[in-house]
Design an enzyme around this catalytic site. Structure first.
Site, PDB file in Angstrom:
ATOM      1  N   HIS A 161      -3.671   0.308  -1.220  1.00 41.81           N
ATOM      2  CA  HIS A 161      -2.277  -0.131  -1.038  1.00 41.81           C
ATOM      3  C   HIS A 161      -2.262  -1.647  -0.939  1.00 41.81           C
ATOM      4  O   HIS A 161      -3.102  -2.227  -0.229  1.00 41.81           O
ATOM      5  CB  HIS A 161      -1.662   0.469   0.230  1.00 41.81           C
ATOM      6  CG  HIS A 161      -1.618   1.953   0.186  1.00 41.81           C
ATOM      7  ND1 HIS A 161      -0.707   2.632  -0.578  1.00 41.81           N
ATOM      8  CD2 HIS A 161      -2.422   2.881   0.749  1.00 41.81           C
ATOM      9  CE1 HIS A 161      -0.937   3.927  -0.462  1.00 41.81           C
ATOM     10  NE2 HIS A 161      -1.971   4.102   0.321  1.00 41.81           N
ATOM     11  N   SER A 190       0.173  -3.475   0.398  1.00 38.63           N
ATOM     12  CA  SER A 190       0.644  -3.844   1.740  1.00 38.63           C
ATOM     13  C   SER A 190      -0.136  -3.049   2.790  1.00 38.63           C
ATOM     14  O   SER A 190      -0.777  -2.040   2.472  1.00 38.63           O
ATOM     15  CB  SER A 190       2.142  -3.539   1.866  1.00 38.63           C
ATOM     16  OG  SER A 190       2.381  -2.138   1.724  1.00 38.63           O
ATOM     17  N   TYR A 198       5.061  -7.536  -1.535  1.00 39.63           N
ATOM     18  CA  TYR A 198       3.964  -7.164  -2.448  1.00 39.63           C
ATOM     19  C   TYR A 198       3.322  -8.358  -3.161  1.00 39.63           C
ATOM     20  O   TYR A 198       2.389  -8.163  -3.937  1.00 39.63           O
ATOM     21  CB  TYR A 198       4.471  -6.148  -3.480  1.00 39.63           C
ATOM     22  CG  TYR A 198       4.964  -4.872  -2.838  1.00 39.63           C
ATOM     23  CD1 TYR A 198       4.081  -4.028  -2.186  1.00 39.63           C
ATOM     24  CD2 TYR A 198       6.322  -4.529  -2.862  1.00 39.63           C
ATOM     25  CE1 TYR A 198       4.519  -2.868  -1.573  1.00 39.63           C
ATOM     26  CE2 TYR A 198       6.778  -3.366  -2.259  1.00 39.63           C
ATOM     27  CZ  TYR A 198       5.868  -2.542  -1.618  1.00 39.63           C
ATOM     28  OH  TYR A 198       6.296  -1.397  -1.011  1.00 39.63           O
TER      29      TYR A 198
HETATM   30  O1  CA2 Z   1       1.558  -1.169  -0.504  1.00 38.17           O
HETATM   31  C1  CA2 Z   1       1.467  -0.414  -1.472  1.00 38.17           C
HETATM   32  O2  CA2 Z   1       0.715  -0.620  -2.419  1.00 38.17           O
HETATM   33  C2  CA2 Z   1       2.366   0.824  -1.542  1.00 38.17           C
HETATM   34  O3  CA2 Z   1       1.610   1.874  -2.126  1.00 38.17           O
HETATM   35  C3  CA2 Z   1       3.529   0.455  -2.413  1.00 38.17           C
HETATM   36  C4  CA2 Z   1       4.583   1.562  -2.515  1.00 38.17           C
HETATM   37  C5  CA2 Z   1       4.989   2.052  -1.132  1.00 38.17           C
HETATM   38  O4  CA2 Z   1       5.862   3.166  -1.266  1.00 38.17           O
HETATM   39  C6  CA2 Z   1       3.799   2.457  -0.301  1.00 38.17           C
HETATM   40  O5  CA2 Z   1       4.246   2.850   0.974  1.00 38.17           O
HETATM   41  C7  CA2 Z   1       2.823   1.293  -0.174  1.00 38.17           C
HETATM   42  C8  CA2 Z   1       5.830   1.051  -3.250  1.00 38.17           C
HETATM   43  C9  CA2 Z   1       5.553   0.572  -4.632  1.00 38.17           C
HETATM   44  C10 CA2 Z   1       6.791  -0.095  -5.136  1.00 38.17           C
HETATM   45  O6  CA2 Z   1       6.447  -1.385  -5.545  1.00 38.17           O
HETATM   46  C11 CA2 Z   1       7.457  -2.289  -5.774  1.00 38.17           C
HETATM   47  C12 CA2 Z   1       7.050  -3.546  -6.097  1.00 38.17           C
HETATM   48  C13 CA2 Z   1       7.974  -4.521  -6.317  1.00 38.17           C
HETATM   49  C14 CA2 Z   1       9.333  -4.225  -6.230  1.00 38.17           C
HETATM   50  C15 CA2 Z   1       9.735  -2.962  -5.922  1.00 38.17           C
HETATM   51  C16 CA2 Z   1       8.795  -1.969  -5.681  1.00 38.17           C
END
Ligand code: CA2
Length: 151
Positions: free
Chosen positions: A102, A104, A25
């Site tokens: 998103h 990613s 991220y």
């Molecule tokens: O890529 C994205 O923005 C997502 O929405 C991020 C979500 C994931 O479940 C989606 O599939 C894609 C996860 C957010 C969690 O973000 C974190 C960031 C740093 C450390 C842990 C989690």
């Protein structure tokens, strides 16, 4: 007239941005994302209402409250992207333009991230551009809502 308000809503675990998983991220925190959105909004002549929650119910309540208050919704629904019919229903009944973001590229990741309920009700989707995706979404949303104001 006052600047139109664009809600920028963030789902679960996005408060952890920059603190863990920087390889997926990136290094920026959610505060950095908010600052980026504020800077871009100022340039575009729109106001933003930037929020994050870990609760599905709270996210849905915020979407409901956008009706009549906000001109558009930019949402990173995080994990609820792939699971929440309730969030999709709320976005549909808000009757506002929706842009899904998103950080990613969900299509390069695990199979379970490839499907999004939110995409079914979004005007457009940005993924894989890191936090710049929020700035891109704001630019697109400002064009949509400012065009609408002229009509
Ligand atoms: O890529 C994205 O923005 C997502 O929405 C991020 C979500 C994931 O479940 C989606 O599939 C894609 C996860 C957010 C969690 O973000 C974190 C960031 C740093 C450390 C842990 C989690």
């Amino acid at each position: 007239m006052s600047n139109p308000v664009i809600a920028v809503l963030n789902g679960p675990n996005l408060n952890m941005l920059g603190l863990r998983e920087p390889l997926v991220y990136g290094p920026d925190t959610l505060e950095d994302v908010e600052q980026l959105c504020m800077d871009v909004a100022l340039e575009l002549g729109v106001a933003i209402d930037f929020r994050q929650t870990n609760s599905e119910g709270e996210l849905i309540t915020w979407v409901q409250q956008c009706r009549g208050r906000a001109a558009g919704i930019i949402i990173n629904p995080a994990g609820y992207t792939h699971t929440s019919i309730a969030l999709m229903d709320a976005l549909l009944s808000a009757d506002l333009p929706v842009i899904e973001v998103h950080i990613s590229n969900i299509h390069r990741r695990e199979e379970f991230r490839h499907h999004s309920y939110v995409s079914k009700v979004a005007q457009g989707v940005l993924c894989g551009f890191g936090i710049r995706g929020y700035a891109m979404a704001l630019t697109a949303m400002a064009e949509l809502v400012l065009d609408q104001e002229d009509k």
